[in-house]
Design an enzyme around this catalytic site. Structure first.
Site, mmCIF file in Angstrom:
data_model
loop_
_atom_site.group_PDB
_atom_site.id
_atom_site.type_symbol
_atom_site.label_atom_id
_atom_site.label_comp_id
_atom_site.label_asym_id
_atom_site.label_seq_id
_atom_site.Cartn_x
_atom_site.Cartn_y
_atom_site.Cartn_z
ATOM 1 N N TYR A 221 -8.507 -6.695 -1.596
ATOM 2 C CA TYR A 221 -7.118 -6.929 -1.197
ATOM 3 C C TYR A 221 -6.754 -6.047 0.018
ATOM 4 O O TYR A 221 -6.967 -4.820 -0.020
ATOM 5 C CB TYR A 221 -6.169 -6.648 -2.374
ATOM 6 C CG TYR A 221 -4.733 -6.733 -1.946
ATOM 7 C CD1 TYR A 221 -4.162 -7.965 -1.621
ATOM 8 C CD2 TYR A 221 -3.962 -5.578 -1.791
ATOM 9 C CE1 TYR A 221 -2.851 -8.039 -1.169
ATOM 10 C CE2 TYR A 221 -2.651 -5.650 -1.343
ATOM 11 C CZ TYR A 221 -2.108 -6.887 -1.033
ATOM 12 O OH TYR A 221 -0.814 -6.963 -0.576
ATOM 13 N N LYS A 230 -2.045 0.307 5.171
ATOM 14 C CA LYS A 230 -1.404 1.342 4.369
ATOM 15 C C LYS A 230 -2.259 2.609 4.254
ATOM 16 O O LYS A 230 -1.746 3.686 3.978
ATOM 17 C CB LYS A 230 -1.044 0.781 2.998
ATOM 18 C CG LYS A 230 0.029 -0.324 3.079
ATOM 19 C CD LYS A 230 1.153 0.120 3.966
ATOM 20 C CE LYS A 230 2.414 -0.709 3.968
ATOM 21 N NZ LYS A 230 2.397 -2.100 3.723
ATOM 22 N N SER A 271 8.397 -3.381 -0.654
ATOM 23 C CA SER A 271 7.685 -4.665 -0.566
ATOM 24 C C SER A 271 8.484 -5.765 -1.253
ATOM 25 O O SER A 271 9.061 -5.538 -2.314
ATOM 26 C CB SER A 271 6.332 -4.561 -1.262
ATOM 27 O OG SER A 271 5.626 -3.456 -0.788
ATOM 28 N N CYS A 273 11.270 -7.309 -0.384
ATOM 29 C CA CYS A 273 12.726 -7.190 -0.408
ATOM 30 C C CYS A 273 13.356 -7.674 0.892
ATOM 31 O O CYS A 273 14.464 -7.259 1.249
ATOM 32 C CB CYS A 273 13.142 -5.748 -0.640
ATOM 33 S SG CYS A 273 12.829 -5.184 -2.301
ATOM 34 N N ASP A 290 6.136 -4.235 9.552
ATOM 35 C CA ASP A 290 5.683 -3.402 8.435
ATOM 36 C C ASP A 290 5.651 -1.900 8.702
ATOM 37 O O ASP A 290 6.069 -1.138 7.857
ATOM 38 C CB ASP A 290 4.295 -3.879 7.977
ATOM 39 C CG ASP A 290 3.955 -3.441 6.565
ATOM 40 O OD1 ASP A 290 4.877 -3.360 5.723
ATOM 41 O OD2 ASP A 290 2.775 -3.172 6.297
ATOM 42 N N ASN A 385 1.923 -12.807 -4.665
ATOM 43 C CA ASN A 385 1.633 -11.923 -3.539
ATOM 44 C C ASN A 385 0.609 -12.568 -2.579
ATOM 45 O O ASN A 385 -0.049 -11.883 -1.819
ATOM 46 C CB ASN A 385 1.101 -10.582 -4.060
ATOM 47 C CG ASN A 385 1.122 -9.496 -2.996
ATOM 48 O OD1 ASN A 385 1.979 -9.496 -2.111
ATOM 49 N ND2 ASN A 385 0.171 -8.572 -3.049
ATOM 50 N N ALA A 386 0.491 -13.913 -2.653
ATOM 51 C CA ALA A 386 -0.383 -14.610 -1.696
ATOM 52 C C ALA A 386 0.149 -14.349 -0.283
ATOM 53 O O ALA A 386 1.357 -14.187 -0.090
ATOM 54 C CB ALA A 386 -0.393 -16.101 -1.992
ATOM 55 N N ARG A 418 16.235 -3.961 -3.578
ATOM 56 C CA ARG A 418 16.716 -5.013 -4.469
ATOM 57 C C ARG A 418 17.725 -4.367 -5.414
ATOM 58 O O ARG A 418 17.351 -3.586 -6.286
ATOM 59 C CB ARG A 418 15.522 -5.587 -5.230
ATOM 60 C CG ARG A 418 15.685 -6.961 -5.775
ATOM 61 C CD ARG A 418 14.345 -7.456 -6.309
ATOM 62 N NE ARG A 418 13.518 -8.022 -5.252
ATOM 63 C CZ ARG A 418 13.552 -9.302 -4.895
ATOM 64 N NH1 ARG A 418 14.356 -10.152 -5.516
ATOM 65 N NH2 ARG A 418 12.777 -9.741 -3.924
HETATM 66 C C1 SPV Z 1 3.461 -4.091 1.280
HETATM 67 O O1 SPV Z 1 3.181 -4.313 0.096
HETATM 68 O O2 SPV Z 1 4.358 -3.312 1.609
HETATM 69 C C2 SPV Z 1 2.714 -4.767 2.348
HETATM 70 C C3 SPV Z 1 1.461 -5.408 2.018
HETATM 71 O O3 SPV Z 1 3.096 -4.705 3.471
HETATM 72 S S1 SPV Z 1 0.221 -4.252 1.713
HETATM 73 O O4 SPV Z 1 -0.765 -4.383 2.753
HETATM 74 O O5 SPV Z 1 -0.328 -4.584 0.424
HETATM 75 O O6 SPV Z 1 0.782 -2.931 1.721
HETATM 76 MN MN MN Z 2 4.525 -3.069 3.652
#
Ligand code: SPV
Ligand code: MN
Length: 623
Positions: A221, A230, A271, A273, A290, A385-386, A418
């Site tokens: 993932y 992240k 995430s 929101c 992001d 979360n697709a 939220r």
């Molecule tokens: C998040 O969940 O805040 C995202 C996707 O932007 S992830 O890459 O899973 O962090």
């Molecule tokens: Mn994010």
């Protein structure tokens, strides 16, 4: 290099070796050699910024079946394992020496123990596979924002995603010479069966802050594996803390004001929101959805998008709610769909506005209507979360300054979660400190029924950045306060709430209302609307919103709408202050005293208002 690291001579073809040699960086060479030695891939392929490298990676992803081609040219689908559908907080940990503590809200493991464990997991993990070495740059290249990165992975899907989501960094890497200042990531999807990681119990994401390395094993993932997303945010937050700037989980966008004026704002939302949908608001321009870096320059705040693409939630992308993304997803061009349903080369997802097919292939394998999991719960045709992965360059609404090496001047910051019952839809903080403490540091978000069973559980999520904090929370708040003090005019701060409900649980706002809030925010930043002073912040007046609803949405906005949405809910606001204070008292060592003082001041204002007008106070009673 080759004498020093015979392993690289053995594993690299001449072109790959040449590419490594052209980067005259001993730390890089040592790093690649060490993990080539430890992970024992069959071969090592080194990518540069050339179209040939990108094409190779795309081909590998298809050839190795980590992605499958869909009907439209450039479209592919990737599936993550059934238990690998999101970021895994439980197994994400900082490697910390015994003398460093990040506080009880931040997951960590003893450095020595964790390092031993992860090196153990990495030993031989790439046997039978190729190791890819890739170079990218966070932020615009050749700018103050640039952060060079090197990614090692055995997943062509991860590498392919990075080519879409980040700026190329091989040439930039050449310019840093023998510098030791770059981020490093080591990822292995581990053993695959049916193209997904099988050893889920050995899934680990370990972060070495001292060495600026993140390790990720037995997961695919993207939030767990794509180093520059992240994983890098965690490293960047620490670097930012040392260097007095901010690394944030924020969208960045331009909002159009009167006379063609463009005002840049960022926005922090947990995430799912509304972060991407805010950045994609019709009529405005996106820079990123992001991660943003904020820096002080000559007394003003500049911001840049760290990324060059979107890894966006696909649920509810449909022609009505998000026409720009929708069009990108139904047009030939490079898109990776992940964890959607595919039927004969066509992807389907939740809320796409189409008839749900009877059967197809999804994250659970072969899917048919009525399919249930082991516990008897229905498996949706596409995961909540697709996602889709696209380059920002595909979007017609990309801001013309998205790649500006200077960043853009940042005039406003939005914080939103939220929240069914506390905050009004939009309000402006009295000043930087008030916004940082009562909005950013008090951010919470409610879980939805679909995620954790119980609906409406509020999770504290400071600046929507809690999952990624690599410094103590108290330090992070102090950095924010100090950052504001360096600025001649700090960005105005706004609290927003797209999820307010009435007593019957009905949402009080439509999805499009945020377009109006943005216009109001733009005017408020320039002091072009008068505001009402509430205990929690500065509120819009009905007349201004009525005009904006008419201009932007061609809609009536009645006084009743206004009163129901902007009523100050005193008990809920007091309860929130209580909750958040308790978290800071009980779980955040060394919280700044100013935080408690500002909370007390807000509490006193709320109590005074309640004495005068009761628990629920119409904005029409405010001056
Ligand atoms: C998040 O969940 O805040 C995202 C996707 O932007 S992830 O890459 O899973 O962090
Ligand atoms: Mn994010």
């Amino acid at each position: 290099m080759s004498e020093k690291h015979p392993i690289l001579k053995d594993k690299c073809d001449p072109e790959s070796r040449q590419r490594l040699l052209a980067l005259n960086n001993s730390k890089l060479h040592d790093f690649v050699a060490h993990y080539a030695d430890l992970c024992r891939p069959d071969s090592v392929y080194v990518c540069d910024d050339s179209p040939g490298s990108v094409a190779y990676i795309r081909d590998q992803a298809l050839k190795l079946k980590e992605e499958q081609a869909l009907a439209l040219p450039g479209h592919t689908v990737h599936f993550d394992g059934y238990f690998d559908q999101g970021r895994d907080k439980e197994v994400t940990k900082y490697l910390l020496p015994p003398d460093i503590q990040l506080g009880p809200r931040i997951n960590s493991i003893d450095e020595e123990k964790g390092f031993k464990e992860i090196e153990g997991l990495l030993a031989g993990i790439m046997a039978g596979k190729q190791m890819y070495v890739l170079f990218f740059c966070l932020g615009p290249t050749f700018s103050e924002f640039s952060a060079p990165c090197v990614q090692i992975t055995d997943s062509a899907y991860v590498a392919h995603s990075e080519y879409i989501l980040y700026r190329p960094g091989y040439e930039y890497f050449k310019s840093i010479g023998d510098s030791r200042d770059f981020f490093r990531y080591v990822h292995s999807a581990g053993e695959l069966k049916d193209n997904v990681s099988v050893n889920v119990d050995q899934k680990r994401i370990y972060i070495d802050l001292k060495e600026n390395i993140v390790f990720s094993t037995n997961t695919q993932y993207a939030g767990n594996t794509v180093g520059l997303k992240k994983l890098s945010l965690r490293l960047a937050i620490r670097k930012a803390s040392r260097e007095a700037w901010l690394a944030e989980h924020m969208l960045l966008m331009g909002v159009k004001g009167p006379g063609g004026r463009v005002t840049y704002v960022s926005g922090a939302f947990p995430s799912a929101c509304g972060k991407t949908s805010t950045a994609m608001c019709a009529g405005e321009s996106i820079i990123g959805d992001d991660i943003a870096y904020l820096r002080e320059k000559d007394g003003s705040c500049r911001a840049a998008n760290v990324e060059a693409g979107i890894f966006g939630i696909i649920q509810d992308v449909n022609p009505k709610d998000d026409p720009v993304i929708w069009n990108t997803l139904i047009t030939p061009g490079e898109v990776i769909f992940s964890n959607v349903l595919t039927v004969k080369g066509t992807p389907y997802w939740l809320g796409d506005g189409r008839q749900v097919p009877e059967e197809g292939v999804n994250f659970s394998g072969k899917w048919y209507r009525g399919k249930k999991d082991k516990n008897g719960n229905p498996i949706p045709h596409s995961h909540k979360n697709a996602r889709y992965t696209i380059s920002l360059s595909r979007l017609g609404n990309l801001d013309s300054r998205a790649d500006d090496p200077e960043g853009v001047p940042l005039s406003g910051i939005l914080f939103g979660g939220r929240d069914s019952d506390t905050w009004v839809p939009v309000q402006q903080a009295f000043d930087w400190e008030h916004g940082v403490l009562t909005m950013g540091s008090s951010l919470e978000s409610e879980t939805t029924a679909a995620t954790i069973g119980q609906e409406g559980v509020r999770n504290f999520n400071i600046m929507s950045n809690l999952d990624f904090l690599s410094i103590p929370i108290a330090q992070y708040i102090r950095n924010y306060l100090a950052f504001g003090r360096c600025l001649r005019t700090p960005p105005a701060i706004f609290g927003v709430n797209y999820f307010l409900r009435n007593r019957d649980g009905k949402f009080l706002n439509g999805m499009e209302d945020k377009r109006v809030w943005l216009k109001w925010i733009e005017l408020a930043i320039h002091g072009e609307v008068k505001t009402l002073s509430a205990p929690t912040g500065l509120l819009p007046r009905h007349g201004d919103l009525q005009r904006l609803f008419q201009d932007v949405l061609n809609k009536d906005y009645t006084r009743d709408d206004y009163v129901s949405q902007f009523t100050i809910r005193v008990p809920e606001n007091l309860a929130k202050l209580e909750r958040i204070s308790h978290i800071y008292y009980a779980q955040v060592p060394n919280s700044p005293q100013r935080l408690f003082d500002v909370f007390e001041e807000q509490k006193a204002r709320l109590q005074a208002l309640r004495r005068q007008h009761g628990d629920y106070v119409s904005p029409l009673l405010l001056a």
